[in-house]
Design a protein around this motif. Structure first.
Motif, PDB file in Angstrom:
ATOM      1  N   ARG A 216       0.835  -1.198   0.000  1.00 31.77           N
ATOM      2  CA  ARG A 216       0.000   0.000   0.000  1.00 31.77           C
ATOM      3  C   ARG A 216       0.864   1.240   0.000  1.00 31.77           C
ATOM      4  NH1 ARG A 216      -4.585   1.319  -2.185  1.00 31.77           N
ATOM      5  NH2 ARG A 216      -5.565   3.120  -1.206  1.00 31.77           N
ATOM      6  N   VAL A 217       0.768   2.025  -1.064  1.00 25.78           N
ATOM      7  CA  VAL A 217       1.473   3.296  -1.192  1.00 25.78           C
ATOM      8  C   VAL A 217       0.430   4.392  -1.353  1.00 25.78           C
ATOM      9  CG1 VAL A 217       3.017   4.664  -2.651  1.00 25.78           C
ATOM     10  CG2 VAL A 217       3.557   2.272  -2.184  1.00 25.78           C
ATOM     11  N   THR A 218       0.622   5.531  -0.670  1.00 25.38           N
ATOM     12  CA  THR A 218      -0.336   6.631  -0.749  1.00 25.38           C
ATOM     13  C   THR A 218       0.380   7.920  -1.145  1.00 25.38           C
ATOM     14  OG1 THR A 218      -0.122   7.454   1.526  1.00 25.38           O
ATOM     15  CG2 THR A 218      -1.549   5.534   1.184  1.00 25.38           C
ATOM     16  N   GLU A 219      -0.411   8.990  -1.256  1.00 22.68           N
ATOM     17  CA  GLU A 219       0.155  10.289  -1.625  1.00 22.68           C
ATOM     18  C   GLU A 219       1.038  10.860  -0.520  1.00 22.68           C
ATOM     19  OE1 GLU A 219      -3.746  10.944   0.429  1.00 22.68           O
ATOM     20  OE2 GLU A 219      -3.037   9.657  -1.206  1.00 22.68           O
ATOM     21  N   LYS A 220       1.034  10.249   0.660  1.00 24.02           N
ATOM     22  CA  LYS A 220       1.881  10.715   1.763  1.00 24.02           C
ATOM     23  C   LYS A 220       3.277  10.101   1.721  1.00 24.02           C
ATOM     24  CE  LYS A 220      -2.032  11.500   4.886  1.00 24.02           C
ATOM     25  NZ  LYS A 220      -2.659  11.140   6.178  1.00 24.02           N
ATOM     26  N   ASP A 221       3.486   9.134   0.836  1.00 24.35           N
ATOM     27  CA  ASP A 221       4.784   8.458   0.786  1.00 24.35           C
ATOM     28  C   ASP A 221       5.834   9.281   0.053  1.00 24.35           C
ATOM     29  OD1 ASP A 221       4.849   5.803   2.092  1.00 24.35           O
ATOM     30  OD2 ASP A 221       3.091   5.443   0.839  1.00 24.35           O
ATOM     31  N   VAL A 222       7.078   9.129   0.521  1.00 23.26           N
ATOM     32  CA  VAL A 222       8.234   9.791  -0.078  1.00 23.26           C
ATOM     33  C   VAL A 222       9.237   8.709  -0.453  1.00 23.26           C
ATOM     34  CG1 VAL A 222      10.142  11.395   0.286  1.00 23.26           C
ATOM     35  CG2 VAL A 222       7.901  11.862   1.316  1.00 23.26           C
ATOM     36  N   SER A 223       9.572   8.633  -1.739  1.00 20.79           N
ATOM     37  CA  SER A 223      10.497   7.605  -2.224  1.00 20.79           C
ATOM     38  C   SER A 223      11.805   8.242  -2.678  1.00 20.79           C
ATOM     39  CB  SER A 223       9.868   6.836  -3.389  1.00 20.79           C
ATOM     40  OG  SER A 223      10.758   5.846  -3.866  1.00 20.79           O
ATOM     41  N   LEU A 224      12.905   7.711  -2.186  1.00 24.53           N
ATOM     42  CA  LEU A 224      14.232   8.190  -2.583  1.00 24.53           C
ATOM     43  C   LEU A 224      14.719   7.366  -3.770  1.00 24.53           C
ATOM     44  CD1 LEU A 224      16.670  10.004  -2.042  1.00 24.53           C
ATOM     45  CD2 LEU A 224      17.477   8.331  -0.370  1.00 24.53           C
ATOM     46  N   ALA A 225      14.896   8.015  -4.917  1.00 24.26           N
ATOM     47  CA  ALA A 225      15.320   7.327  -6.139  1.00 24.26           C
ATOM     48  C   ALA A 225      16.829   7.142  -6.113  1.00 24.26           C
ATOM     49  CB  ALA A 225      14.882   8.117  -7.371  1.00 24.26           C
ATOM     50  N   MET A 226      17.266   5.985  -5.640  1.00 22.14           N
ATOM     51  CA  MET A 226      18.687   5.716  -5.497  1.00 22.14           C
ATOM     52  C   MET A 226      19.255   4.978  -6.714  1.00 22.14           C
ATOM     53  SD  MET A 226      20.669   3.322  -2.752  1.00 22.14           S
ATOM     54  CE  MET A 226      20.530   1.891  -3.797  1.00 22.14           C
ATOM     55  N   VAL A 257      23.977   8.163  -0.953  1.00 25.07           N
ATOM     56  CA  VAL A 257      22.647   7.921  -0.399  1.00 25.07           C
ATOM     57  C   VAL A 257      22.627   8.035   1.122  1.00 25.07           C
ATOM     58  CG1 VAL A 257      22.978   5.398  -0.397  1.00 25.07           C
ATOM     59  CG2 VAL A 257      20.676   6.356  -0.353  1.00 25.07           C
ATOM     60  N   MET A 258      23.640   7.485   1.793  1.00 23.90           N
ATOM     61  CA  MET A 258      23.639   7.524   3.257  1.00 23.90           C
ATOM     62  C   MET A 258      23.951   8.919   3.786  1.00 23.90           C
ATOM     63  SD  MET A 258      22.605   4.546   3.800  1.00 23.90           S
ATOM     64  CE  MET A 258      22.570   4.653   5.590  1.00 23.90           C
ATOM     65  N   ASP A 259      24.452   9.814   2.919  1.00 20.09           N
ATOM     66  CA  ASP A 259      24.733  11.187   3.334  1.00 20.09           C
ATOM     67  C   ASP A 259      23.470  12.050   3.356  1.00 20.09           C
ATOM     68  OD1 ASP A 259      27.451  10.560   3.485  1.00 20.09           O
ATOM     69  OD2 ASP A 259      27.800  11.129   1.403  1.00 20.09           O
ATOM     70  N   VAL A 260      22.470  11.659   2.576  1.00 24.20           N
ATOM     71  CA  VAL A 260      21.263  12.489   2.460  1.00 24.20           C
ATOM     72  C   VAL A 260      20.022  11.819   3.017  1.00 24.20           C
ATOM     73  CG1 VAL A 260      22.174  13.625   0.400  1.00 24.20           C
ATOM     74  CG2 VAL A 260      20.659  11.656   0.140  1.00 24.20           C
ATOM     75  N   ILE A 261      20.097  10.535   3.301  1.00 27.37           N
ATOM     76  CA  ILE A 261      18.886   9.802   3.668  1.00 27.37           C
ATOM     77  C   ILE A 261      18.269  10.297   4.975  1.00 27.37           C
ATOM     78  CG2 ILE A 261      19.992   7.913   4.954  1.00 27.37           C
ATOM     79  CD1 ILE A 261      18.042   6.023   3.414  1.00 27.37           C
ATOM     80  N   GLU A 262      19.109  10.747   5.914  1.00 30.41           N
ATOM     81  CA  GLU A 262      18.570  11.261   7.175  1.00 30.41           C
ATOM     82  C   GLU A 262      17.851  12.585   6.967  1.00 30.41           C
ATOM     83  OE1 GLU A 262      21.055  10.627  10.837  1.00 30.41           O
ATOM     84  OE2 GLU A 262      22.542   9.950   9.368  1.00 30.41           O
ATOM     85  N   THR A 263      18.289  13.357   5.961  1.00 31.76           N
ATOM     86  CA  THR A 263      17.617  14.619   5.643  1.00 31.76           C
ATOM     87  C   THR A 263      16.327  14.378   4.879  1.00 31.76           C
ATOM     88  OG1 THR A 263      19.745  15.760   5.524  1.00 31.76           O
ATOM     89  CG2 THR A 263      17.867  16.838   4.468  1.00 31.76           C
ATOM     90  N   MET A 269      11.958   3.073  -0.438  1.00 34.12           N
ATOM     91  CA  MET A 269      13.129   3.203  -1.305  1.00 34.12           C
ATOM     92  C   MET A 269      13.476   1.823  -1.835  1.00 34.12           C
ATOM     93  SD  MET A 269      16.985   4.529  -0.320  1.00 34.12           S
ATOM     94  CE  MET A 269      17.250   3.156   0.825  1.00 34.12           C
ATOM     95  N   CYS A 270      13.559   1.696  -3.155  1.00 35.17           N
ATOM     96  CA  CYS A 270      13.990   0.405  -3.698  1.00 35.17           C
ATOM     97  C   CYS A 270      15.504   0.437  -3.869  1.00 35.17           C
ATOM     98  CB  CYS A 270      13.276   0.072  -4.993  1.00 35.17           C
ATOM     99  SG  CYS A 270      13.716   1.065  -6.425  1.00 35.17           S
ATOM    100  N   SER A 271      16.121  -0.714  -3.684  1.00 34.75           N
ATOM    101  CA  SER A 271      17.581  -0.773  -3.751  1.00 34.75           C
ATOM    102  C   SER A 271      18.024  -2.186  -4.072  1.00 34.75           C
ATOM    103  CB  SER A 271      18.201  -0.322  -2.422  1.00 34.75           C
ATOM    104  OG  SER A 271      17.924  -1.285  -1.418  1.00 34.75           O
ATOM    105  N   VAL A 272      19.312  -2.323  -4.288  1.00 32.74           N
ATOM    106  CA  VAL A 272      19.909  -3.639  -4.461  1.00 32.74           C
ATOM    107  C   VAL A 272      20.470  -4.081  -3.112  1.00 32.74           C
ATOM    108  CG1 VAL A 272      20.435  -3.384  -6.903  1.00 32.74           C
ATOM    109  CG2 VAL A 272      22.061  -2.532  -5.202  1.00 32.74           C
ATOM    110  N   ARG A 340      19.292   5.946  11.104  1.00 30.47           N
ATOM    111  CA  ARG A 340      20.374   6.086  10.125  1.00 30.47           C
ATOM    112  C   ARG A 340      19.826   6.014   8.707  1.00 30.47           C
ATOM    113  NH1 ARG A 340      23.492   7.941   7.628  1.00 30.47           N
ATOM    114  NH2 ARG A 340      25.698   7.503   7.288  1.00 30.47           N
ATOM    115  N   PHE A 341      18.631   5.430   8.547  1.00 32.21           N
ATOM    116  CA  PHE A 341      17.961   5.354   7.251  1.00 32.21           C
ATOM    117  C   PHE A 341      16.801   6.348   7.162  1.00 32.21           C
ATOM    118  CE2 PHE A 341      20.292   1.460   7.443  1.00 32.21           C
ATOM    119  CZ  PHE A 341      20.579   1.116   6.134  1.00 32.21           C
ATOM    120  N   GLY A 342      16.842   7.344   8.019  1.00 31.76           N
ATOM    121  CA  GLY A 342      15.828   8.394   7.975  1.00 31.76           C
ATOM    122  C   GLY A 342      14.767   8.279   9.039  1.00 31.76           C
ATOM    123  N   GLY A 343      14.586   7.081   9.596  1.00 31.38           N
ATOM    124  CA  GLY A 343      13.655   6.914  10.703  1.00 31.38           C
ATOM    125  C   GLY A 343      12.200   6.703  10.317  1.00 31.38           C
ATOM    126  N   ARG A 344      11.853   6.825   9.023  1.00 37.59           N
ATOM    127  CA  ARG A 344      10.450   6.706   8.629  1.00 37.59           C
ATOM    128  C   ARG A 344      10.189   5.584   7.623  1.00 37.59           C
ATOM    129  NH1 ARG A 344       7.291  11.582   6.541  1.00 37.59           N
ATOM    130  NH2 ARG A 344       8.911  11.591   4.902  1.00 37.59           N
TER     131      ARG A 344
END
Length: 603
Positions: A216-226, A257-263, A269-272, A340-344
């Motif tokens: 379930r994904v909604t309009e409140k979700d934020v995805s980091l394109a890594m 990615v780990m430098d900005v993920i907390e911000t 976030m999809c990743s390998v 460390r991964f943003g907390g959310r």
């Protein structure tokens, strides 16, 4: 019989989102150390401007238009504009060599190319001058560098749109159907020759509907394109986020990615798997330097987290004592790892390679919902993934609803469903070979299914290798490039499920001895030379010189010189001199492991 999922159309859904939530954030990115954003109304305006400019400048019906760039908001704007204009987009990896890029553009018939930065621009200029391209549109190239009459900045190109561009573009898209081609995704074959996977709107629409049933994904979700948007995994996921009305955040360099993920604080976030492997190693490396008390606390908290995860998997209720322990463990340790991964983060799709069970279990214990799965470019990404909190560790989950997976007699996983490609562009023979007589797509990967319908990956039947970073490596291509050097007699590339490419090399012993004598290097037998620093440097320089035609991720980073050649007697090569890779990797497993545990790259 019509497909009930075919009514979902990516561009039609885009207009609905713009009308429903015009002021909500759609895209976010960093520019000059400042975070910038674009809402849905602004996104729609830019897409329509660009789409109108495309159709005013180019009159070819249903053209193939390329995108050669790293991740940035203009990538998405151009992609959606190409589709809204009634054409199909052709992504090209920004790290591709000139040779690889030329092949894809010629095969796809691309005449117009959107490029990202100066490096891609210079490659595109060569293709423009040789007649492969007609026009270049740049995303982030300084204006003073754009000095070719057939090159233009993205901003200036969008200004070519005429009044009424929005209504005109929407009118064009209103006529589009789901059976029209959406994109060509080029994926390498075992020979290294790329093949254009043809995916249409129906493929993506079906994938969206299937994911709606699983997550379930909604309009409140934020995805980091890594991951690169030129990769089907990020591309399909990124379109799914927009389809659901969420926000996409871009980073150009995945290493940061780990430098900005907390911000950024993404919710998904999809990743390998490599991302989690590196984080796991870093956390445990720091733990080794901690005091005995911190080590003990961390291990206790991890054990509590694992017990909580185990209870969730089994679907059992825990007692109040465990719940209190878990609350304490979470406050003292677990939430700090999540922070460390943003907390959310709540949805972390992972694929492209096998995810080690110990790494997976660790992050699940931390409360991070990694959803591991299996998919290919030819299946619009996901075929299988974890169905929810109840899954079996080590598996690749169950097929999405609407996808049929069966196991062939040789163990190959065969797939049929509305997300499977229509075929390879310009390659009818390859297309025919890719499907069984009853219409199942041959994945080239072997698997087994347990009594509950859960699938487990066992081995890759195709020789095409995939690194733990999700990059495809055609070993013959790499071996062919390096074997051009006369110093190299034989070479076996190692890359599958590893985070960089290495090689076992049989050198020309006569040439090696001659070089040693010339340089005054003392030795009694050729075996004395193989680990000599000067010899290692010499071979490394020669390898680097002959693999410039390869993309950076294809290049051999570490190698081991072998004291004897591969031979038929030991079963290492066939009578026709083809490598038996499984035999070689089994026999030289110690040498291979050493390249990934003791080398600077591994550290």
């Amino acid at each position: 019989m019509s497909d009930p999922m075919a009514h979902v159309h990516l561009i039609h859904q885009l207009w609905q989102r713009i009308d429903a939530q015009p002021s909500r954030p759609a895209l976010r990115w960093q520019e000059a150390n400042q975070w910038m954003s674009m809402n849905w109304l602004e996104l729609g305006d830019q897409v329509c401007r660009c789409a109108d400019a495309i159709n005013l400048s180019h009159y070819i019906h249903k053209a193939h238009i390329g995108i050669f760039s790293r991740n940035m908001p203009q990538w998405t704007l151009a992609d959606l504009a190409i589709l809204a204009a009634g054409h199909a987009s052709v992504p090209v990896y920004p790290t591709n060599t000139l040779e690889q890029t030329r092949y894809i553009l010629k095969d796809a018939g691309v005449r117009v190319l959107f490029v990202g930065e100066i490096e891609q621009y210079h490659s595109a200029l060569e293709l423009l001058d040789e007649g492969t391209l007609d026009q270049i549109i740049t995303f982030d190239v300084p204006r003073h560098e754009i000095d070719h009459p057939k090159a233009i900045s993205f901003e200036d190109f969008c200004q070519l749109a005429n009044a009424g561009y929005m209504n005109r573009t929407r009118a064009v898209t209103a006529k589009q159907s789901t059976d029209e081609l959406l994109t060509l995704i080029y994926t390498s074959g075992t020979t290294g020759e790329p093949k254009g996977v043809m995916l249409d709107y129906a493929n993506f629409g079906a994938a969206f509907e299937m994911h709606d049933q699983r997550i379930r994904v909604t309009e409140k979700d934020v995805s980091l394109a890594m991951l690169p948007l030129s990769h089907i995994f990020e591309r399909a996921w990124h379109h799914y986020i927009l389809y659901r009305g969420g926000e996409v955040v871009y980073i150009r360099d995945p290493q940061s990615v780990m430098d900005v993920i907390e911000t950024v604080q993404p919710t998904c976030m999809c990743s390998v798997p490599r991302l989690y492997e590196k984080a796991y190693a870093m956390i445990h490396g720091r733990l080794e330097q901690a005091s005995w008390f911190r080590k003990a606390l961390f291990r206790w908290a991890t054990q509590v987290g694992e017990a909580e995860f185990d209870a969730q998997v089994k679907g059992v209720q825990t007692g109040w004592i465990h719940r209190l322990k878990h609350k304490i463990a979470d406050r003292l340790v677990l939430r700090k790892v999540r922070a460390r991964f943003g907390g959310r983060t709540r949805l972390l799709p992972a694929g492209g390679a096998r995810l080690a069970d110990d790494v997976n279990c660790f992050f699940q214990a931390m409360g991070m919902n990694i959803i591991h799965g299996f998919g290919l470019s030819e299946t619009t990404a996901t075929v299988t993934c974890y169905p929810g909190p109840q899954f079996e560790m080590g598996s690749i989950g169950t097929p999405l609803d609407g996808i049929d997976v069966k196991i062939a007699s040789d163990g190959e996983m065969l797939v049929k469903g509305p997300t499977v490609m229509r075929g390879y562009f310009n390659k009818p023979e390859a297309t025919a070979e890719a499907f069984t007589e009853d219409g199942y797509f041959r994945t080239g990967d072997a698997g087994i299914r347990n009594e509950y319908g859960t699938l487990f990956f066992t081995e890759r039947l195709k020789e095409l290798m995939k690194t733990s970073n999700g990059k495809y490596i055609a070993p013959q291509r790499v071996e062919g490039a390096i074997s051009k050097d006369p110093m190299i007699e034989q070479i076996a590339v190692i890359a599958d499920a590893r985070h960089f490419v290495s090689a076992l090399i049989v050198p020309c012993y006569t040439s090696l001895e001659a070089y040693a004598i010339e340089k005054g290097i003392q030795f009694r037998a050729v075996s004395d030379l193989l680990d000599h620093e000067a010899i290692q440097d010499y071979v490394r320089q020669r390898i680097q010189a002959v693999q410039q035609e390869l993309a950076k991720f294809e290049q051999v980073k570490q190698f081991t010189l072998l004291p004897q050649a591969f031979c038929m007697t030991r079963g290492e090569i066939t009578p026709t001199q083809k490598l038996r890779r499984k035999v070689i990797e089994s026999r030289f497993y110690q040498e291979i492991d050493a390249m990934y545990t003791s080398s600077p790259m591994a550290r």
